[in-house]
Design an enzyme around this catalytic site. Structure first.
Site, PDB file in Angstrom:
ATOM      1  N   HIS A   1      -9.486   1.240  -1.515  1.00 37.65           N
ATOM      2  CA  HIS A   1      -9.475   1.861  -0.189  1.00 37.65           C
ATOM      3  C   HIS A   1     -10.906   1.800   0.346  1.00 37.65           C
ATOM      4  CE1 HIS A   1      -5.593   3.336  -1.408  1.00 37.65           C
ATOM      5  NE2 HIS A   1      -5.445   4.146  -0.365  1.00 37.65           N
TER       6      HIS A   1
ATOM      7  N   HIS B   1       1.333   4.856  -2.393  1.00 35.99           N
ATOM      8  CA  HIS B   1       1.001   5.740  -3.516  1.00 35.99           C
ATOM      9  C   HIS B   1       2.302   6.376  -3.966  1.00 35.99           C
ATOM     10  CE1 HIS B   1      -3.335   5.580  -2.450  1.00 35.99           C
ATOM     11  NE2 HIS B   1      -2.837   5.373  -1.243  1.00 35.99           N
TER      12      HIS B   1
ATOM     13  N   GLU C   1     -11.333   3.534   5.729  1.00 43.92           N
ATOM     14  CA  GLU C   1     -10.298   4.419   6.294  1.00 43.92           C
ATOM     15  C   GLU C   1     -11.042   5.499   7.086  1.00 43.92           C
ATOM     16  OE1 GLU C   1      -8.122   6.714   3.362  1.00 43.92           O
ATOM     17  OE2 GLU C   1      -6.492   7.202   4.752  1.00 43.92           O
TER      18      GLU C   1
ATOM     19  N   HIS D   1       0.867  -1.192   0.000  1.00 43.04           N
ATOM     20  CA  HIS D   1       0.000   0.000   0.000  1.00 43.04           C
ATOM     21  C   HIS D   1       0.894   1.228   0.000  1.00 43.04           C
ATOM     22  CE1 HIS D   1      -3.781   2.101   1.884  1.00 43.04           C
ATOM     23  NE2 HIS D   1      -3.088   2.940   1.118  1.00 43.04           N
TER      24      HIS D   1
ATOM     25  N   ASP E   1       1.787   3.937   2.904  1.00 46.15           N
ATOM     26  CA  ASP E   1       0.786   4.819   2.284  1.00 46.15           C
ATOM     27  C   ASP E   1       1.445   5.970   1.499  1.00 46.15           C
ATOM     28  OD1 ASP E   1      -1.830   5.425   1.626  1.00 46.15           O
ATOM     29  OD2 ASP E   1      -2.409   6.198   3.585  1.00 46.15           O
ATOM     30  N   ASP E   2       1.791   7.057   2.186  1.00 48.91           N
ATOM     31  CA  ASP E   2       2.397   8.230   1.553  1.00 48.91           C
ATOM     32  C   ASP E   2       3.578   8.677   2.413  1.00 48.91           C
ATOM     33  OD1 ASP E   2       0.197   8.885  -0.564  1.00 48.91           O
ATOM     34  OD2 ASP E   2      -0.886   8.599   1.316  1.00 48.91           O
TER      35      ASP E   2
END
Ligand code: ADE
Ligand code: ZN
Length: 340
Positions: free
Chosen positions: A198, A20, A201, A18, A279-280
């Site tokens: 997603h 991005h 969340e 996961h 994630d980021d």
């Protein structure tokens, strides 16, 4: 024993599922690309950028994240961003990545789809060739945009179908349920593309059910709100549907106030197939090992728990069974050496 955990985590073989790629754009590279491409950023220094990363929820992050992606113009820009992420991932003992990209963020500002994909893929292929890292590339649709726009994006991708390994769904969750994209995901499925989404969340457990039933996803990204629905929890456990959980992201976007309040331990103890991911990472203060470290310190995950998270990352991946078995054996051998 925080230092012992850090050393254990550092060498633990793992997959990241996961991530991005636009969320791996560090402020230093953002500034360089802005200068090169003549893009004006609303920040004077790299420190100012980092200071702006004080989020109140998912949307407050997405606004800044989409603006940051505006510095990416050429295939080389996308290559450099991806190369930088892969270097960090390999340094964290990541052996396999399944990464997201958001083509609409770029095509909507005039960057051709092929420029984006070529740049990202060339870096992934180089890492595979030169360092043995394996990968899958997942095209994500932006759920705050229309289903028609998502279908157009899919149609644009399909002539070069082999460039992507699956489809996903991201961006502003609440108010944009998976059902909005049922047709798009049916078309992707007809083309043999597996799916993730997603869900849960910020959105309710009903969105997780929709992702499973209507989009027929193989994994749920985040999924932490599944805990509010005991029947759903039983299904996730029984079917061993993986959740790609992102602990530092959840704290930075205020899904949980503190890492100590995160429900990963309860999800794991309930028998769910949970994984840990970043994630980021450029926005949330840490790559994948920082996320493992956070759950070690904040939730008391010991070496056996951490090893199980790493095993789950391979089990939940889209690798074939032989590759999964090899990685699982590597984790076991690593744990044995550590004990020895
Ligand atoms: N896009 C990038 N990061 C995201 C997240 N955590 N949730 C939804 N969309 C995203
Ligand atoms: Zn995400």
């Amino acid at each position: 024993m925080p230092d012992a955990h850090a050393a254990f985590i550092a060498g633990l073989p793992k997959a990241e599922l996961h991530l991005h790629i636009e969320g791996s754009l560090e402020p230093e590279l953002m500034f360089m690309l802005a200068a090169k491409n003549g893009v004006r950023l609303p920040y004077a220094t790299v420190e100012d950028v980092r200071a702006a990363y004080d989020f109140s929820d998912l949307q407050s992050f997405l606004d800044i994240y989409y603006a940051g992606a505006g510095v990416l113009h050429t295939a080389h820009d996308f290559h450099e961003m991806t190369r930088a992420y892969l270097e960090r991932a390999i340094a964290d003992s990541v052996r396999h990545v399944e990464i997201f990209f958001d083509p609409q963020t770029h095509t909507d500002r005039g960057i051709p789809y092929q420029t984006v994909v070529r740049g990202i893929r060339s870096a992934l292929e180089a890492a595979e060739r030169e360092q043995g890292l394996t990968f899958r590339l997942i095209l994500c649709f932006l759920r705050h945009l229309s289903a028609e726009a998502a279908m157009e994006t899919l149609e644009e991708a399909l002539p070069l179908r082999e460039q992507i390994d699956g489809v996903g769904l991201d961006s502003s969750e609440v108010g944009h349920p998976p059902s909005k994209f049922a047709e798009v995901f049916a078309r992707a499925r007809a083309e043999g593309l597996p799916a993730v989404a997603h869900a849960g969340e910020e959105g309710p457990p009903a969105y997780i059910r929709e992702a499973l039933d209507l989009l027929q996803v193989r994994r749920i990204d985040h999924g932490v709100r599944s805990e509010e629905d005991p029947e759903l929890m039983a299904r996730l456990r029984k079917e061993q549907i993986p959740l790609t959980v992102c602990p530092l992201s959840n704290v930075r976007l205020r899904v949980f106030d503190r890492i100590e309040d995160h429900n990963l331990r309860r999800l794991k103890d309930a028998g769910l197939l949970v994984t840990v991911n970043s994630d980021d990472p450029a926005y949330f203060g840490g790559y994948v090992n920082a996320n493992y470290q956070a759950v070690a310190e904040g939730l008391g995950f010991g070496t056996e728990d951490l090893a199980e998270l790493a095993r789950n990352s391979f089990r939940a991946s889209w690798l074939d069974d032989d590759a999964k078995a090899r990685h699982l054996a590597d984790v076991d051998a690593y744990v044995e050496r550590w004990r020895g």
